[in-house]
Every structure is written in C-alpha cells, then in structure tokens.
Design a protein around this motif. Structure first.
Motif, PDB file in Angstrom:
ATOM      1  N   ILE A 279      26.797  35.250  65.343  1.00  0.00           N
ATOM      2  CA  ILE A 279      27.739  34.520  64.494  1.00  0.00           C
ATOM      3  C   ILE A 279      27.083  33.248  63.966  1.00  0.00           C
ATOM      4  N   ASP A 280      27.155  33.094  62.657  1.00  0.00           N
ATOM      5  CA  ASP A 280      26.738  31.868  61.976  1.00  0.00           C
ATOM      6  C   ASP A 280      28.020  31.110  61.665  1.00  0.00           C
TER       7      ASP A 280
ATOM      8  N   LYS B 132      29.460  33.729  59.013  1.00  0.00           N
ATOM      9  CA  LYS B 132      28.959  35.081  58.808  1.00  0.00           C
ATOM     10  C   LYS B 132      28.622  35.708  60.156  1.00  0.00           C
ATOM     11  N   LEU B 133      28.650  37.034  60.203  1.00  0.00           N
ATOM     12  CA  LEU B 133      28.306  37.761  61.413  1.00  0.00           C
ATOM     13  C   LEU B 133      27.363  38.916  61.060  1.00  0.00           C
ATOM     14  N   PHE B 134      26.600  39.365  62.059  1.00  0.00           N
ATOM     15  CA  PHE B 134      25.906  40.631  61.920  1.00  0.00           C
ATOM     16  C   PHE B 134      25.764  41.276  63.282  1.00  0.00           C
ATOM     17  N   ILE B 135      25.552  42.602  63.266  1.00  0.00           N
ATOM     18  CA  ILE B 135      25.355  43.373  64.497  1.00  0.00           C
ATOM     19  C   ILE B 135      23.869  43.690  64.609  1.00  0.00           C
ATOM     20  N   GLY B 136      23.299  43.428  65.778  1.00  0.00           N
ATOM     21  CA  GLY B 136      21.878  43.690  65.962  1.00  0.00           C
ATOM     22  C   GLY B 136      21.605  44.367  67.279  1.00  0.00           C
ATOM     23  N   ARG B 137      20.345  44.709  67.469  1.00  0.00           N
ATOM     24  CA  ARG B 137      19.854  45.250  68.739  1.00  0.00           C
ATOM     25  C   ARG B 137      18.455  44.696  68.973  1.00  0.00           C
ATOM     26  N   TRP B 138      17.997  44.802  70.217  1.00  0.00           N
ATOM     27  CA  TRP B 138      16.648  44.325  70.518  1.00  0.00           C
ATOM     28  C   TRP B 138      15.625  45.120  69.717  1.00  0.00           C
ATOM     29  N   ALA B 139      14.682  44.401  69.127  1.00  0.00           N
ATOM     30  CA  ALA B 139      13.729  45.038  68.221  1.00  0.00           C
ATOM     31  C   ALA B 139      12.457  45.399  68.970  1.00  0.00           C
TER      32      ALA B 139
END
Length: 396
Positions: A286-287, A389-396
């Motif tokens: 979350i930003d 703003k939001l985004f969904i991520g995962r470990w890269a």
C-alpha cells in the motif's frame, strides 16, 4: 491475607473492604481486570471501570471455579483469582530459551510439516511455481508458530521473517538454496531479536523513552504501577535492519498492479484489489500517499474459496511500530533507537459478490486487555486515504 500476585497485593493491601460490583471504579478494579485479562476472561481494556464486560468476565470466572455467577467481586473470588493467576506462566516458549531465534528455527521440534516439492528440475528459484506453492502451504503452518510465541515485527519485518524462515527450512528439507529476494547477493546481516529480558533498543516499559503526555499508554502505565514487572515485550520482537517496505515492494514481482477502477470512493464494503487473484504467500503493498513510495506490507496467510473458486475468507498478517496504538494509524516511533512493534492477524470475510461482510482482528501479539487492536479490512485490502495505491506481489 497476603496475595501472591503482586498487582492484587498492591491494590488490596488491607484485603477487600466491601464487595466490588457494577459501577465501581479505581485501582482495585484495574487489578481485578488485570487478573481476569491474564486468565483469558476479559477482552476489554483494564480501564478501572467496572462495566458490563468486566461483570461478564467475573461471571465467567465464577462459573469456571464452580461458585454462583453473581458478577460481584468478593473476598473468596479475589482469593481464587490470586491462586489462578499465580499459576500462570506468561512467557511464550521462545522467550524461555537462551536463543529465541534458534528455537523458532527448530522446524522439526516445532512440528512444522516437511516442505515437499513435486517438480524434478535441478535448479529452483522464487519464480518456480513449485516454490510459490510450497511457500503458500508453509506460511499457514508457520504462522501458528508466530502466534503461539507472540512474534512481533513491523509490516515488512513480518513479511521478511516469514520469507527468511522458509529459506532456512527448504534448505534443510530439500537442499534448495533460495537467494534473499531483497538483498540480491548483498551480505546478509543477522536478525535483531528482542525479549523482555534483552530488549535491545525495543521498549520494555512505557517509561523507557515515552513522553509523559503520549496518548494511548494510560492502561500500560496503570498496570506498571501495580506490577513493576509488567513489560511491553510480551513475546519476541524481530527486526531486520536497513530494509524499508518500499525496498521490499520494489523487488517483488507484481501479480496485479494498481487500477484506478478499483477505487471504492469511500465504500468500505468494497476491496480495492481483485481478491480472487490472491494466493497464500502473496503480499499486498500500500502506497498511502500516492507518491509512488509503498510504506505498508500485508502478508496473505490463508485463502478460503467457495465452490465457484471465489474468495470468501482471507487471513492476513500485519504489523507496525508502536504497539500501544495512538489515535493515528501511521504513528512513527519516538526514536529509531527506541521502538516497539506488534503484529496482528486480520480475518476478512466476503459475500458472494466479493463485498466485505466482516472484518475482525482474530489474534494480536499484544493483549487486548492492555491495548486496542488497530487493523481491519480498511487498512489491509483497501487504502483509507484519497490518492493511495495498492498492488499484489510475490517474492521475486
């Protein structure tokens, strides 16, 4: 009589002078609430006011010890409370050992299921689907260890700790060496691990660096007067230095990026991310300000779906600075040399249309009789401020 419990002894130096009933107030009530809270009967602040919640807690305790549920605090009840709290061991298993991190990393001893990989490839990375699935299964099991030992961290710290513990176990179980996804080859530094016996820059008491007029610490201060051993570190605080939430966000692979059409316009029943995309092990970033800097991280622990594969329940892990929650949800620590952290589990349920039907803090590292919980669906699957703003991520 001389009470064994120090708080009861200080609050009742001359024993009980008249029963305590609904409407009473003062230090005596605080001591009774403190005992009931530690025993798990009171889920409300020890504010020194004998209200309905305190009365119900007294009745529940009376039923448990086989005496009439009058809701009144009598001399007999005080004696029984004293016996019960004196038998308690408030320390979690990890705080009773010399090396808490070693204890939390003894995966066999903790009965964490062995990590299994179904693939046959020779080289695995965080991008491997088998690793992503294994991590998603693992976080659900290890989160229970976190809760049992009251492990505390700020938001990105909890995400990093879960990831790093997984790295340890998969190396032990499958001989797979996963790189640190944030450091990317840079030298790794040891985790800072703090307990009440070795606070290492974390608060152990509210008078240790806290301004006298700081809001939100009233209950802690009242309890510390009754119980000098009362500590703000109830479990194990973990911290990885010199990594920010934004650094973590920058190094994660984005599963879903911010889309303005998900803005809920203040409708707090509408999540601002596609919840059906979420998988255990994913991260929500979350930003808060919309300036491109992501300062909050939410770890997805469990996802429950219905027969049509729609998400109906999320279990989320969050954390932050300042366990005694001030009025602001984004309180900064009083100094970077003296900080305190806490962790919460938020359970969010959804209806068939994907709207939020309920949101509760289902676990907190800090006792609910001392501080109020902070997080909810509003601060985990949506942005409470305009422009965020939001985004969904995962470990890269």
């Amino acid at each position: 009589m001389a009470f064994q419990d120090v708080a009861l002894r200080k609050a009742f130096p001359n024993d009980l002078q008249g029963d305590l009933t609904h409407g009473a107030s003062g230090t005596n009530v605080v001591a009774v609430q403190y005992a009931l809270g530690r025993l798990g009967y009171l889920h409300d602040l020890c504010d020194g006011k004998f209200g309905g919640n305190t009365e119900n807690a007294v009745k529940a305790f009376q039923v448990s010890v086989g005496i009439p549920a009058s809701g009144q605090v009598t001399a007999i009840l005080l004696t029984l409370l004293d016996i019960a709290v004196s038998r308690l061991n408030p320390r979690t298993p990890a705080t009773q050992v010399t090396d808490p991190l070693a204890y939390l990393s003894d995966f066999r001893g903790l009965r964490i299921p062995e990590i299994r990989i179904t693939g046959t490839r020779e080289i695995y990375s965080w991008a491997s689907q088998e690793i992503q699935l294994a991590y998603g299964h693992w976080v659900g099991s290890y989160w229970e260890v976190i809760k049992q030992n009251r492990v505390e961290a700020d938001c990105k710290g909890m995400a990093l700790f879960l990831m790093d513990q997984f790295r340890k176990q998969i190396k032990q179980d499958r001989f797979i060496n996963l790189p640190h996804p944030v450091l990317r080859g840079a030298t790794e530094t040891p985790w800072i691990v703090a307990t009440r016996d070795k606070s290492r820059g974390f608060f152990s008491r509210s008078d240790n660096g806290i301004p006298a007029d700081r809001a939100g610490y009233e209950v802690v201060k009242a309890l510390e007067k009754l119980d000098p051993q009362q500590s703000m570190l109830f479990g194990v605080a973990v911290h990885y230095p010199e990594i920010s939430a934004h650094q973590v966000a920058r190094t994660c692979t984005r599963i879903w990026d911010w889309n303005p059409t998900f803005t809920n316009g203040g409708d707090t029943s509408k999540p601002e991310i596609p919840i059906n995309l979420l998988q255990p092990g994913h991260l929500i970033f979350i930003d808060h300000t919309g300036n491109g800097s992501f300062d909050h991280t939410v770890s997805v622990i469990k996802v429950e779906r219905d027969d049509t594969n729609r998400t109906r329940k999320l279990i989320l892990a969050v954390g932050s600075f300042d366990d005694v929650r001030d009025n602001s949800s984004d309180t900064e620590p009083t100094s970077l040399g003296l900080i305190n952290t806490y962790a919460e589990e938020v359970t969010v349920t959804f209806d068939t249309n994907g709207r939020i039907s309920n949101s509760v803090v289902s676990w907190s590292s800090e006792p609910d009789y001392i501080v109020k919980t902070r997080y909810s669906a509003r601060t985990t699957v949506m942005e409470q401020k305009s422009g965020g703003k939001l985004f969904i991520g995962r470990w890269a």
